[in-house]
Design a protein around this motif. Sequence first.
Motif, PDB file in Angstrom:
ATOM      1  N   GLU A  10       0.831  -1.205   0.000  1.00 52.55           N
ATOM      2  CA  GLU A  10       0.000   0.000   0.000  1.00 52.55           C
ATOM      3  C   GLU A  10       0.869   1.259   0.000  1.00 52.55           C
ATOM      4  N   LEU A  11       1.985   1.235   0.719  1.00 49.06           N
ATOM      5  CA  LEU A  11       2.910   2.369   0.701  1.00 49.06           C
ATOM      6  C   LEU A  11       3.531   2.546  -0.681  1.00 49.06           C
ATOM      7  N   ASP A  12       3.877   1.438  -1.329  1.00 51.44           N
ATOM      8  CA  ASP A  12       4.415   1.504  -2.686  1.00 51.44           C
ATOM      9  C   ASP A  12       3.399   2.115  -3.644  1.00 51.44           C
ATOM     10  N   ARG A  13       2.138   1.704  -3.504  1.00 57.12           N
ATOM     11  CA  ARG A  13       1.080   2.217  -4.377  1.00 57.12           C
ATOM     12  C   ARG A  13       0.934   3.729  -4.195  1.00 57.12           C
ATOM     13  N   LEU A  14       0.974   4.180  -2.954  1.00 54.79           N
ATOM     14  CA  LEU A  14       0.859   5.604  -2.666  1.00 54.79           C
ATOM     15  C   LEU A  14       2.032   6.377  -3.265  1.00 54.79           C
ATOM     16  N   ALA A  15       3.234   5.856  -3.108  1.00 60.65           N
ATOM     17  CA  ALA A  15       4.420   6.504  -3.663  1.00 60.65           C
ATOM     18  C   ALA A  15       4.354   6.568  -5.187  1.00 60.65           C
ATOM     19  N   GLN A  16       3.851   5.512  -5.813  1.00 58.77           N
ATOM     20  CA  GLN A  16       3.730   5.508  -7.271  1.00 58.77           C
ATOM     21  C   GLN A  16       2.726   6.546  -7.741  1.00 58.77           C
ATOM     22  N   GLN A  17       1.627   6.726  -6.989  1.00 59.00           N
ATOM     23  CA  GLN A  17       0.645   7.739  -7.359  1.00 59.00           C
ATOM     24  C   GLN A  17       1.232   9.141  -7.249  1.00 59.00           C
ATOM     25  N   LEU A  18       2.010   9.382  -6.210  1.00 61.91           N
ATOM     26  CA  LEU A  18       2.585  10.706  -5.992  1.00 61.91           C
ATOM     27  C   LEU A  18       3.694  11.037  -6.994  1.00 61.91           C
ATOM     28  N   THR A  19       4.495  10.045  -7.348  1.00 58.81           N
ATOM     29  CA  THR A  19       5.628  10.287  -8.252  1.00 58.81           C
ATOM     30  C   THR A  19       5.276  10.087  -9.717  1.00 58.81           C
ATOM     31  N   GLY A  20       4.162   9.415 -10.003  1.00 60.58           N
ATOM     32  CA  GLY A  20       3.778   9.166 -11.384  1.00 60.58           C
ATOM     33  C   GLY A  20       4.531   8.011 -12.023  1.00 60.58           C
ATOM     34  N   VAL A  21       5.340   7.300 -11.259  1.00 64.10           N
ATOM     35  CA  VAL A  21       6.106   6.167 -11.781  1.00 64.10           C
ATOM     36  C   VAL A  21       5.165   4.978 -11.959  1.00 64.10           C
ATOM     37  N   THR A  22       5.229   4.361 -13.126  1.00 61.80           N
ATOM     38  CA  THR A  22       4.372   3.208 -13.384  1.00 61.80           C
ATOM     39  C   THR A  22       5.132   1.915 -13.158  1.00 61.80           C
ATOM     40  N   GLY A  23       4.391   0.817 -13.124  1.00 58.70           N
ATOM     41  CA  GLY A  23       4.984  -0.479 -12.841  1.00 58.70           C
ATOM     42  C   GLY A  23       5.812  -1.034 -13.980  1.00 58.70           C
ATOM     43  N   THR A  24       6.830  -1.781 -13.612  1.00 55.62           N
ATOM     44  CA  THR A  24       7.665  -2.491 -14.583  1.00 55.62           C
ATOM     45  C   THR A  24       7.608  -3.970 -14.245  1.00 55.62           C
ATOM     46  N   TRP A  25       8.158  -4.809 -15.118  1.00 56.60           N
ATOM     47  CA  TRP A  25       8.136  -6.252 -14.852  1.00 56.60           C
ATOM     48  C   TRP A  25       8.927  -6.592 -13.603  1.00 56.60           C
ATOM     49  N   SER A  26       9.986  -5.847 -13.302  1.00 59.35           N
ATOM     50  CA  SER A  26      10.771  -6.143 -12.106  1.00 59.35           C
ATOM     51  C   SER A  26      10.158  -5.525 -10.849  1.00 59.35           C
ATOM     52  N   ARG A  27       9.361  -4.473 -11.000  1.00 59.64           N
ATOM     53  CA  ARG A  27       8.702  -3.828  -9.853  1.00 59.64           C
ATOM     54  C   ARG A  27       7.302  -3.384 -10.280  1.00 59.64           C
ATOM     55  N   PRO A  28       6.362  -4.336 -10.321  1.00 60.91           N
ATOM     56  CA  PRO A  28       5.010  -4.009 -10.784  1.00 60.91           C
ATOM     57  C   PRO A  28       4.226  -3.183  -9.772  1.00 60.91           C
ATOM     58  N   SER A  29       3.241  -2.444 -10.283  1.00 59.69           N
ATOM     59  CA  SER A  29       2.323  -1.685  -9.440  1.00 59.69           C
ATOM     60  C   SER A  29       1.258  -2.619  -8.882  1.00 59.69           C
ATOM     61  N   ALA A  30       0.629  -2.195  -7.796  1.00 62.01           N
ATOM     62  CA  ALA A  30      -0.458  -2.980  -7.206  1.00 62.01           C
ATOM     63  C   ALA A  30      -1.746  -2.718  -7.979  1.00 62.01           C
ATOM     64  N   MET A  31      -2.673  -3.660  -7.897  1.00 59.50           N
ATOM     65  CA  MET A  31      -4.001  -3.469  -8.477  1.00 59.50           C
ATOM     66  C   MET A  31      -5.025  -3.567  -7.360  1.00 59.50           C
ATOM     67  N   PRO A  32      -6.035  -2.696  -7.377  1.00 55.19           N
ATOM     68  CA  PRO A  32      -7.054  -2.743  -6.320  1.00 55.19           C
ATOM     69  C   PRO A  32      -7.811  -4.064  -6.332  1.00 55.19           C
ATOM     70  N   MET A  33      -8.216  -4.522  -5.156  1.00 54.85           N
ATOM     71  CA  MET A  33      -8.828  -5.838  -5.044  1.00 54.85           C
ATOM     72  C   MET A  33      -9.881  -5.855  -3.944  1.00 54.85           C
ATOM     73  N   ASP A  34     -10.915  -6.647  -4.160  1.00 57.44           N
ATOM     74  CA  ASP A  34     -11.883  -7.002  -3.124  1.00 57.44           C
ATOM     75  C   ASP A  34     -11.845  -8.520  -2.998  1.00 57.44           C
ATOM     76  N   ALA A  35     -12.004  -9.037  -1.796  1.00 59.90           N
ATOM     77  CA  ALA A  35     -12.064 -10.481  -1.571  1.00 59.90           C
ATOM     78  C   ALA A  35     -13.157 -10.752  -0.555  1.00 59.90           C
ATOM     79  N   TYR A  36     -14.015 -11.724  -0.862  1.00 63.16           N
ATOM     80  CA  TYR A  36     -15.111 -12.043   0.048  1.00 63.16           C
ATOM     81  C   TYR A  36     -15.570 -13.477  -0.177  1.00 63.16           C
ATOM     82  N   ARG A  37     -16.279 -13.990   0.816  1.00 68.21           N
ATOM     83  CA  ARG A  37     -16.848 -15.334   0.702  1.00 68.21           C
ATOM     84  C   ARG A  37     -18.290 -15.204   0.245  1.00 68.21           C
TER      85      ARG A  37
END
Length: 144
Positions: A10-37
């Motif tokens: 979550e900290l990485d995601r926040l930093a990526q949003q602030l800096t505008g840096v996008t994900g790479t194959w070696s350091r991918p960005s997070a994707m939002p997720m919901d999980a439930y039963r």
Amino acid sequence: MLMRTDPFRELDRLAQQLTGVTGTWSRPSAMPMDAYREGEEYVIALDLPGVAKDAIDIDVERNMLTVRAERRPVAKADDVQMELSERPLGVFSRQLVLADTLDTERITADYEAGVLTLRIPIAERAKPRKIAIGGEADHKQIRG
């Protein structure tokens, strides 16, 4: 039944949003997720708007579920001048440790309206079941 594998994601995601840096194959960005039963299965919904179906890769190895996707730039004509570009491009990834009580052999995946939905059934061995109690009649001894 699910466990996050990286508490700093979550900290990485926040930093990526602030800096505008996008994900790479070696350091991918997070994707939002919901999980439930839902009934007898777990449902995982991942937001991947603008990602082509063929750019999504889903793997499961033992209890580790990995989803990787790549949002590629849209081909533009030579005379197009970009005025604003806020939609992140690049590689996105999410890893989840699945509980032993889930049936990883029967995972299904659907992709509609930019949402990847995974359904993971609860394993038969993990479902509650009744145990029959035997009586003395069931254990007759043979005397000779």
